[in-house]
Design a protein around this motif. Structure first.
Motif, PDB file in Angstrom:
ATOM      1  N   ARG A 294       0.868  -1.000   0.010  1.00 56.29           N
ATOM      2  CA  ARG A 294       0.117  -0.072   0.213  1.00 56.29           C
ATOM      3  C   ARG A 294       0.701   1.195   0.036  1.00 56.29           C
ATOM      4  O   ARG A 294       0.372   2.335  -0.154  1.00 56.29           O
ATOM      5  CB  ARG A 294      -0.970   0.093   1.290  1.00 56.29           C
ATOM      6  N   ILE A 295       2.246   1.325   0.219  1.00 53.23           N
ATOM      7  CA  ILE A 295       2.996   2.127   0.039  1.00 53.23           C
ATOM      8  C   ILE A 295       3.015   2.723  -1.281  1.00 53.23           C
ATOM      9  O   ILE A 295       3.166   3.838  -1.645  1.00 53.23           O
ATOM     10  CB  ILE A 295       4.321   2.125   0.661  1.00 53.23           C
ATOM     11  N   ALA A 296       2.983   1.956  -2.339  1.00 54.86           N
ATOM     12  CA  ALA A 296       3.014   1.925  -3.676  1.00 54.86           C
ATOM     13  C   ALA A 296       1.628   2.337  -4.240  1.00 54.86           C
ATOM     14  O   ALA A 296       1.064   1.532  -4.816  1.00 54.86           O
ATOM     15  CB  ALA A 296       3.457   0.853  -4.311  1.00 54.86           C
ATOM     16  N   THR A 297       1.225   3.576  -3.804  1.00 49.24           N
ATOM     17  CA  THR A 297      -0.027   4.003  -4.218  1.00 49.24           C
ATOM     18  C   THR A 297      -0.069   4.697  -5.722  1.00 49.24           C
ATOM     19  O   THR A 297       0.907   4.967  -6.419  1.00 49.24           O
ATOM     20  CB  THR A 297      -0.537   5.243  -3.355  1.00 49.24           C
TER      21      THR A 297
ATOM     22  N   VAL B 233       5.309  -3.252 -11.465  1.00 49.26           N
ATOM     23  CA  VAL B 233       5.068  -4.515 -12.064  1.00 49.26           C
ATOM     24  C   VAL B 233       5.772  -4.624 -13.372  1.00 49.26           C
ATOM     25  O   VAL B 233       6.245  -5.229 -13.883  1.00 49.26           O
ATOM     26  CB  VAL B 233       3.434  -4.811 -12.261  1.00 49.26           C
ATOM     27  N   TYR B 234       5.753  -3.327 -14.224  1.00 51.91           N
ATOM     28  CA  TYR B 234       6.435  -3.383 -15.514  1.00 51.91           C
ATOM     29  C   TYR B 234       7.819  -3.388 -15.279  1.00 51.91           C
ATOM     30  O   TYR B 234       8.622  -4.224 -15.923  1.00 51.91           O
ATOM     31  CB  TYR B 234       6.398  -1.859 -15.889  1.00 51.91           C
ATOM     32  N   LEU B 235       8.302  -2.950 -14.027  1.00 52.06           N
ATOM     33  CA  LEU B 235      10.049  -3.229 -14.014  1.00 52.06           C
ATOM     34  C   LEU B 235      10.350  -4.520 -13.463  1.00 52.06           C
ATOM     35  O   LEU B 235      11.305  -4.934 -14.126  1.00 52.06           O
ATOM     36  CB  LEU B 235      10.506  -2.109 -12.962  1.00 52.06           C
ATOM     37  N   GLU B 236       9.500  -5.123 -12.837  1.00 51.81           N
ATOM     38  CA  GLU B 236       9.513  -6.499 -12.481  1.00 51.81           C
ATOM     39  C   GLU B 236       9.671  -7.485 -13.775  1.00 51.81           C
ATOM     40  O   GLU B 236      10.541  -8.285 -13.911  1.00 51.81           O
ATOM     41  CB  GLU B 236       8.531  -6.893 -11.208  1.00 51.81           C
TER      42      GLU B 236
ATOM     43  N   ALA C 181      27.175   7.039 -20.562  1.00 51.15           N
ATOM     44  CA  ALA C 181      27.372   7.708 -19.254  1.00 51.15           C
ATOM     45  C   ALA C 181      26.140   8.710 -19.204  1.00 51.15           C
ATOM     46  O   ALA C 181      25.846   9.180 -17.867  1.00 51.15           O
ATOM     47  CB  ALA C 181      28.542   8.550 -19.206  1.00 51.15           C
ATOM     48  N   ARG C 182      25.568   9.022 -20.169  1.00 51.70           N
ATOM     49  CA  ARG C 182      24.269  10.070 -20.242  1.00 51.70           C
ATOM     50  C   ARG C 182      22.835   9.373 -19.533  1.00 51.70           C
ATOM     51  O   ARG C 182      21.952  10.212 -19.286  1.00 51.70           O
ATOM     52  CB  ARG C 182      23.893  10.682 -21.297  1.00 51.70           C
ATOM     53  N   LEU C 183      22.734   8.063 -19.584  1.00 52.17           N
ATOM     54  CA  LEU C 183      21.607   7.409 -19.415  1.00 52.17           C
ATOM     55  C   LEU C 183      21.707   6.651 -17.870  1.00 52.17           C
ATOM     56  O   LEU C 183      22.833   6.188 -17.589  1.00 52.17           O
ATOM     57  CB  LEU C 183      21.593   6.250 -20.308  1.00 52.17           C
ATOM     58  N   ARG C 184      20.678   6.765 -17.399  1.00 58.64           N
ATOM     59  CA  ARG C 184      20.429   6.142 -16.108  1.00 58.64           C
ATOM     60  C   ARG C 184      19.433   5.202 -15.883  1.00 58.64           C
ATOM     61  O   ARG C 184      18.206   5.818 -16.372  1.00 58.64           O
ATOM     62  CB  ARG C 184      20.533   7.199 -14.980  1.00 58.64           C
ATOM     63  N   LYS C 185      19.623   3.819 -15.812  1.00 60.66           N
ATOM     64  CA  LYS C 185      18.742   2.967 -15.853  1.00 60.66           C
ATOM     65  C   LYS C 185      17.591   3.181 -14.569  1.00 60.66           C
ATOM     66  O   LYS C 185      18.160   3.530 -13.764  1.00 60.66           O
ATOM     67  CB  LYS C 185      18.972   1.436 -16.268  1.00 60.66           C
ATOM     68  N   ILE C 186      16.565   2.527 -14.576  1.00 58.81           N
ATOM     69  CA  ILE C 186      15.757   2.539 -13.372  1.00 58.81           C
ATOM     70  C   ILE C 186      15.739   1.043 -12.989  1.00 58.81           C
ATOM     71  O   ILE C 186      15.354   0.216 -13.841  1.00 58.81           O
ATOM     72  CB  ILE C 186      14.149   3.154 -13.767  1.00 58.81           C
ATOM     73  N   VAL C 187      15.982   0.768 -11.761  1.00 54.36           N
ATOM     74  CA  VAL C 187      16.012  -0.646 -10.936  1.00 54.36           C
ATOM     75  C   VAL C 187      15.222  -0.544  -9.774  1.00 54.36           C
ATOM     76  O   VAL C 187      14.969   0.495  -8.976  1.00 54.36           O
ATOM     77  CB  VAL C 187      17.214  -1.041 -10.637  1.00 54.36           C
ATOM     78  N   LEU C 188      14.373  -1.679  -9.676  1.00 59.84           N
ATOM     79  CA  LEU C 188      13.727  -1.761  -8.416  1.00 59.84           C
ATOM     80  C   LEU C 188      14.594  -2.013  -7.071  1.00 59.84           C
ATOM     81  O   LEU C 188      15.754  -2.846  -7.284  1.00 59.84           O
ATOM     82  CB  LEU C 188      12.771  -3.026  -8.386  1.00 59.84           C
ATOM     83  N   THR C 189      14.221  -1.616  -6.025  1.00 55.56           N
ATOM     84  CA  THR C 189      14.784  -1.709  -4.659  1.00 55.56           C
ATOM     85  C   THR C 189      14.124  -3.137  -4.014  1.00 55.56           C
ATOM     86  O   THR C 189      13.452  -3.569  -4.725  1.00 55.56           O
ATOM     87  CB  THR C 189      14.612  -0.797  -3.867  1.00 55.56           C
ATOM     88  N   ASP C 190      15.030  -3.700  -3.335  1.00 55.58           N
ATOM     89  CA  ASP C 190      14.531  -4.802  -2.446  1.00 55.58           C
ATOM     90  C   ASP C 190      13.294  -4.730  -1.883  1.00 55.58           C
ATOM     91  O   ASP C 190      12.384  -5.653  -1.843  1.00 55.58           O
ATOM     92  CB  ASP C 190      15.355  -5.291  -1.494  1.00 55.58           C
ATOM     93  N   LYS C 191      13.072  -3.496  -1.280  1.00 55.58           N
ATOM     94  CA  LYS C 191      11.445  -3.209  -0.780  1.00 55.58           C
ATOM     95  C   LYS C 191      10.487  -3.543  -1.963  1.00 55.58           C
ATOM     96  O   LYS C 191       9.352  -4.099  -1.696  1.00 55.58           O
ATOM     97  CB  LYS C 191      11.682  -1.554  -0.303  1.00 55.58           C
TER      98      LYS C 191
ATOM     99  N   ARG D  44      10.920  -5.066  -5.071  1.00 53.55           N
ATOM    100  CA  ARG D  44      10.592  -6.417  -5.312  1.00 53.55           C
ATOM    101  C   ARG D  44       9.720  -7.082  -4.414  1.00 53.55           C
ATOM    102  O   ARG D  44       9.061  -8.078  -4.730  1.00 53.55           O
ATOM    103  CB  ARG D  44      12.270  -6.981  -5.519  1.00 53.55           C
ATOM    104  N   ALA D  45       9.831  -6.968  -2.960  1.00 49.90           N
ATOM    105  CA  ALA D  45       8.853  -7.716  -2.059  1.00 49.90           C
ATOM    106  C   ALA D  45       7.445  -7.125  -2.530  1.00 49.90           C
ATOM    107  O   ALA D  45       6.532  -8.171  -2.398  1.00 49.90           O
ATOM    108  CB  ALA D  45       9.285  -7.239  -0.604  1.00 49.90           C
ATOM    109  N   ILE D  46       7.193  -5.945  -2.824  1.00 50.38           N
ATOM    110  CA  ILE D  46       5.998  -5.489  -3.130  1.00 50.38           C
ATOM    111  C   ILE D  46       5.423  -6.286  -4.396  1.00 50.38           C
ATOM    112  O   ILE D  46       4.468  -6.790  -4.461  1.00 50.38           O
ATOM    113  CB  ILE D  46       5.856  -4.095  -3.320  1.00 50.38           C
ATOM    114  N   ALA D  47       6.546  -6.386  -5.346  1.00 50.59           N
ATOM    115  CA  ALA D  47       6.123  -7.177  -6.632  1.00 50.59           C
ATOM    116  C   ALA D  47       5.480  -8.465  -6.342  1.00 50.59           C
ATOM    117  O   ALA D  47       4.684  -9.166  -7.096  1.00 50.59           O
ATOM    118  CB  ALA D  47       7.288  -7.139  -7.690  1.00 50.59           C
TER     119      ALA D  47
END
Length: 201
Positions: A45-48, A56-59, A104-114, A116-119
């Motif tokens: 529920r923190i992921a409102t 879900v998309y990132l996972e 070096a200009r790009l920064r990818k988006i990754v899930l944290t452990d928190k 991933r547990a939500i996913a």
């Protein structure tokens, strides 16, 4: 105005005048979303709002590099909206932005452990929902249902008025998804909006 009786035989037209498949599908879609919202695990529920869809998309695409541009394209949102949403997710500790070796200009988006547990919690909840949704159906009936839904999507795509990007998951060429249908695997509900609906894993 084109009448049902112009293209459907009288018996089918009479049925469709009482019950329109498009309305029934929309109603079921709304019920699925409400069910998933009500049964959302407490830890998720923190992921409102749109956070859950992005998680879900990132996972689902954890094996490839995802950038802000991909989020904008997938959810049809502006750069400023994506930047704001991702910034809030970063503050909540749900995502990290990491540099990539090849640019070096790009920064990818990754899930944290928190996140991933939500996913995982969302995936488990979606599985329970699928069990409820398909309760009492045989494997053959589930397989037939998925084939019929696929047929309807292909009919709409063939008009050229809508593209297959509206039909995630299950675009043509997705061998794993097609194989899943043929063996009677359960369908997953998804939407292309970040504001409403619940994309499930």
């Amino acid at each position: 105005m084109e009448s049902l009786r112009q293209w459907a035989d009288p018996e089918l037209a009479a049925v469709l005048e009482r019950t329109r498949p498009s309305i029934e599908i929309r109603s079921l879609h709304n019920m699925i979303n409400r069910y998933l919202a009500v049964t959302m695990p407490q830890e998720a529920r923190i992921a409102t709002g749109g956070n859950t869809h992005i998680i879900v998309y990132l996972e689902r695409h954890r094996d490839r590099d995802i950038f802000q541009y991909d989020i904008e394209q997938r959810f049809s949102i502006t750069r400023s909206t994506a930047s704001r949403v991702l910034g809030l997710m970063e503050k909540k500790g749900l995502i990290e932005r990491r540099s990539v070796d090849y640019d070096a200009r790009l920064r990818k988006i990754v899930l944290t452990d928190k996140a991933r547990a939500i996913a995982e919690a969302l995936r488990d909840n979606a599985s329970r929902m699928e069990q409820v949704l398909l309760g009492g159906m045989s494997n053959a009936e589930v397989s037939q249902l998925l084939d019929l839904l696929d047929h309807m999507k292909r009919n709409l795509a063939a008009t050229g008025m809508v593209g297959w990007e509206c039909a995630r998951p299950g675009e043509p060429g997705d061998a794993q998804e097609t194989a899943g249908r043929r063996t009677g695997a359960a369908a997953t509900a998804s939407t292309s909006s970040i504001q409403e609906g619940t994309e499930t894993i």
